[in-house]
Write an enzyme that holds these catalytic residues in place. Structure first.
Site, PDB file in Angstrom:
ATOM      1  N   SER A 135     -27.054  55.576 -21.178  1.00 49.87           N
ATOM      2  CA  SER A 135     -27.969  55.792 -22.302  1.00 49.87           C
ATOM      3  C   SER A 135     -27.650  54.798 -23.406  1.00 49.87           C
ATOM      4  CB  SER A 135     -27.798  57.213 -22.848  1.00 49.87           C
ATOM      5  OG  SER A 135     -28.471  57.349 -24.096  1.00 49.87           O
ATOM      6  N   TYR A 151     -22.410  64.033 -25.059  1.00 50.45           N
ATOM      7  CA  TYR A 151     -23.277  63.289 -24.128  1.00 50.45           C
ATOM      8  C   TYR A 151     -23.006  61.789 -24.213  1.00 50.45           C
ATOM      9  CZ  TYR A 151     -27.795  61.276 -22.557  1.00 50.45           C
ATOM     10  OH  TYR A 151     -28.775  60.537 -21.945  1.00 50.45           O
TER      11      TYR A 151
HETATM   12  N1  LIG Z   1     -35.448  60.507 -21.305  1.00 48.16           N
HETATM   13  C1  LIG Z   1     -34.739  59.751 -22.159  1.00 48.16           C
HETATM   14  O1  LIG Z   1     -35.175  59.481 -23.293  1.00 48.16           O
HETATM   15  C2  LIG Z   1     -33.400  59.192 -21.732  1.00 48.16           C
HETATM   16  C3  LIG Z   1     -32.775  58.279 -22.598  1.00 48.16           C
HETATM   17  C4  LIG Z   1     -31.542  57.728 -22.231  1.00 48.16           C
HETATM   18  C5  LIG Z   1     -30.962  58.096 -21.027  1.00 48.16           C
HETATM   19  N2  LIG Z   1     -31.584  58.995 -20.216  1.00 48.16           N
HETATM   20  C6  LIG Z   1     -30.920  59.357 -18.968  1.00 48.16           C
HETATM   21  O2  LIG Z   1     -31.833  59.231 -17.889  1.00 48.16           O
HETATM   22  C7  LIG Z   1     -31.488  60.180 -16.878  1.00 48.16           C
HETATM   23  C8  LIG Z   1     -32.709  61.011 -16.531  1.00 48.16           C
HETATM   24  O3  LIG Z   1     -33.122  61.685 -17.697  1.00 48.16           O
HETATM   25  P1  LIG Z   1     -34.542  62.437 -17.823  1.00 48.16           P
HETATM   26  O4  LIG Z   1     -34.933  62.350 -19.243  1.00 48.16           O
HETATM   27  O5  LIG Z   1     -35.449  61.983 -16.748  1.00 48.16           O
HETATM   28  O6  LIG Z   1     -34.072  63.949 -17.537  1.00 48.16           O
HETATM   29  P2  LIG Z   1     -34.864  65.226 -17.005  1.00 48.16           P
HETATM   30  O7  LIG Z   1     -34.258  66.403 -17.689  1.00 48.16           O
HETATM   31  O8  LIG Z   1     -36.333  65.024 -17.091  1.00 48.16           O
HETATM   32  O9  LIG Z   1     -34.440  65.247 -15.472  1.00 48.16           O
HETATM   33  C9  LIG Z   1     -33.079  65.443 -15.125  1.00 48.16           C
HETATM   34  C10 LIG Z   1     -33.012  65.980 -13.705  1.00 48.16           C
HETATM   35  O10 LIG Z   1     -31.642  66.246 -13.402  1.00 48.16           O
HETATM   36  C11 LIG Z   1     -31.550  67.501 -12.760  1.00 48.16           C
HETATM   37  N3  LIG Z   1     -30.217  68.085 -12.991  1.00 48.16           N
HETATM   38  C12 LIG Z   1     -29.742  68.572 -14.163  1.00 48.16           C
HETATM   39  N4  LIG Z   1     -28.512  69.082 -13.972  1.00 48.16           N
HETATM   40  C13 LIG Z   1     -28.214  68.912 -12.662  1.00 48.16           C
HETATM   41  C14 LIG Z   1     -27.092  69.228 -11.863  1.00 48.16           C
HETATM   42  N5  LIG Z   1     -26.019  69.880 -12.372  1.00 48.16           N
HETATM   43  N6  LIG Z   1     -27.098  68.907 -10.544  1.00 48.16           N
HETATM   44  C15 LIG Z   1     -28.184  68.283 -10.021  1.00 48.16           C
HETATM   45  N7  LIG Z   1     -29.273  67.951 -10.723  1.00 48.16           N
HETATM   46  C16 LIG Z   1     -29.291  68.267 -12.037  1.00 48.16           C
HETATM   47  C17 LIG Z   1     -32.653  68.332 -13.381  1.00 48.16           C
HETATM   48  O11 LIG Z   1     -33.022  69.441 -12.568  1.00 48.16           O
HETATM   49  C18 LIG Z   1     -33.771  67.302 -13.530  1.00 48.16           C
HETATM   50  O12 LIG Z   1     -34.602  67.244 -12.387  1.00 48.16           O
HETATM   51  C19 LIG Z   1     -30.307  60.984 -17.430  1.00 48.16           C
HETATM   52  O13 LIG Z   1     -29.098  60.437 -16.955  1.00 48.16           O
HETATM   53  C20 LIG Z   1     -30.414  60.778 -18.919  1.00 48.16           C
HETATM   54  O14 LIG Z   1     -29.173  60.933 -19.560  1.00 48.16           O
HETATM   55  C21 LIG Z   1     -32.797  59.558 -20.544  1.00 48.16           C
END
Ligand SMILES: NC(=O)c1ccc[n+]([C@@H]2O[C@H](COP(=O)([O-])OP(=O)(O)OC[C@H]3O[C@@H](n4cnc5c(N)ncnc54)[C@H](O)[C@@H]3O)[C@@H](O)[C@H]2O)c1
Length: 269
Positions: free
Chosen positions: A147, A160
């Site tokens: 991130s 985080y």
């Molecule tokens: N969306 C953003 O703005 C953003 C920004 C920076 C980084 N990220 C990173 O991108 C990645 C995806 O984020 P997103 O926004 O798509 O998240 P999201 O919440 O939409 O999806 C996350 C997925 O991970 C699964 N998950 C959660 N805990 C779990 C576990 N213990 N075991 C297995 N699966 C599990 C959830 O069921 C979900 O399907 C993450 O690593 C997040 O930190 C996202």
């Protein structure tokens, strides 16, 4: 000659958290580029629904807090497809309840800190460890999602952001230890990305504050990050390892406060 190295034909790819926002977009894109994807998620019904619509895809239950579940997930994929070429560690501990508990260090609960590290750092480490023998065999690679918050201080999400910084260093360690064995390991750092969950939960005023710092005309979409992951996972990135690719629309690339500077100078200083 036009390169078609971004194609992923013949590759088997695991996407953890592949049922949700960015992971689901990545599963769709990798499948469209020819990969057989395994959608590994704690939300198994959503994973199955997505896999049903993608050629060659399977859904695999995964709980990153449970070591045995991670090992079984990797074994299931290798049993089913006979190989593993790409491990995409995308899942993380997220959500409004978690975010509410994850503020600054003085007010941090130890349980929240431990759970964040259990899912994000320990879970990623165990997934890498389980996958590496198979990636050595296939000369495959790992893409870890971190991130932009791992790179800059913020008022929120101290646990985080620290956990994501740990994954950056894990990325370099694996790249170093396994490069000569034919395994690459890279990381992508998304900035704010408009997933369905984030659109629903993130306060509009704070979203505008981030928009004001982006160097594009809009915030990132899940498909923007999927493209970066697919590139890093592909043979087009064969000379790239141990790297962090920041995909945040340029937010972290400049001094803060450009919205105010724009207002002062106009659009063209
Ligand atoms: N969306 C953003 O703005 C953003 C920004 C920076 C980084 N990220 C990173 O991108 C990645 C995806 O984020 P997103 O926004 O798509 O998240 P999201 O919440 O939409 O999806 C996350 C997925 O991970 C699964 N998950 C959660 N805990 C779990 C576990 N213990 N075991 C297995 N699966 C599990 C959830 O069921 C979900 O399907 C993450 O690593 C997040 O930190 C996202």
């Amino acid at each position: 000659m036009v390169s078609d190295a971004i194609r992923l034909d013949g590759k088997v790819a695991v996407i953890t958290g592949g049922a949700g926002g960015i992971g689901a977009a990545t599963a769709r894109l990798m499948a469209a580029r020819g990969a057989r994807v395994a959608i590994a998620d704690i939300a198994i019904d959503a994973a199955r629904a997505l896999a049903d619509g993608l050629p060659g895809a399977i859904a695999v239950p995964l709980d990153l807090e449970d070591e045995a579940s991670i090992q079984t997930m990797v074994a299931t994929v290798v049993d089913h497809h006979g190989r593993l070429d790409i491990l995409h560690n995308n899942a993380a501990l997220l959500g409004p309840d978690i975010a509410r508990q994850d503020g600054d260090i003085e007010h941090m609960g130890t349980a929240l800190w431990d759970r964040t590290y259990a899912v994000n750092v320990r879970g990623t480490m165990i997934a890498c460890r389980a996958a590496l023998p198979h990636l050595r065999a296939s000369r495959g690679n790992i893409v870890n999602t971190v991130s932009n918050l791992a790179l800059q201080g913020h008022l929120i999400q101290a646990a985080y952001s620290a956990s994501k910084a740990a994954i950056i260093q894990m990325t370099r360690s694996i790249a170093t230890s396994h490069g000569a064995l034919g395994v690459r390991c890279n990381a992508v750092a998304p900035g704010m990305t408009l997933t369905p969950a984030l659109r629903e939960a993130f306060p509009p005023a704070l979203r505008q504050a981030v928009e004001a710092e982006t160097l594009r005309d809009r915030l990132g979409e899940p498909e923007d990050i999927a493209e970066v992951v697919a590139f890093l996972a592909s043979d087009a990135a064969r000379n790239v390892t141990g790297q962090l690719l920041v995909a945040d629309g340029g937010c972290a690339s400049h001094v803060p406060g450009i919205a105010q500077f724009r207002a002062f100078f106009g659009e063209h200083p």
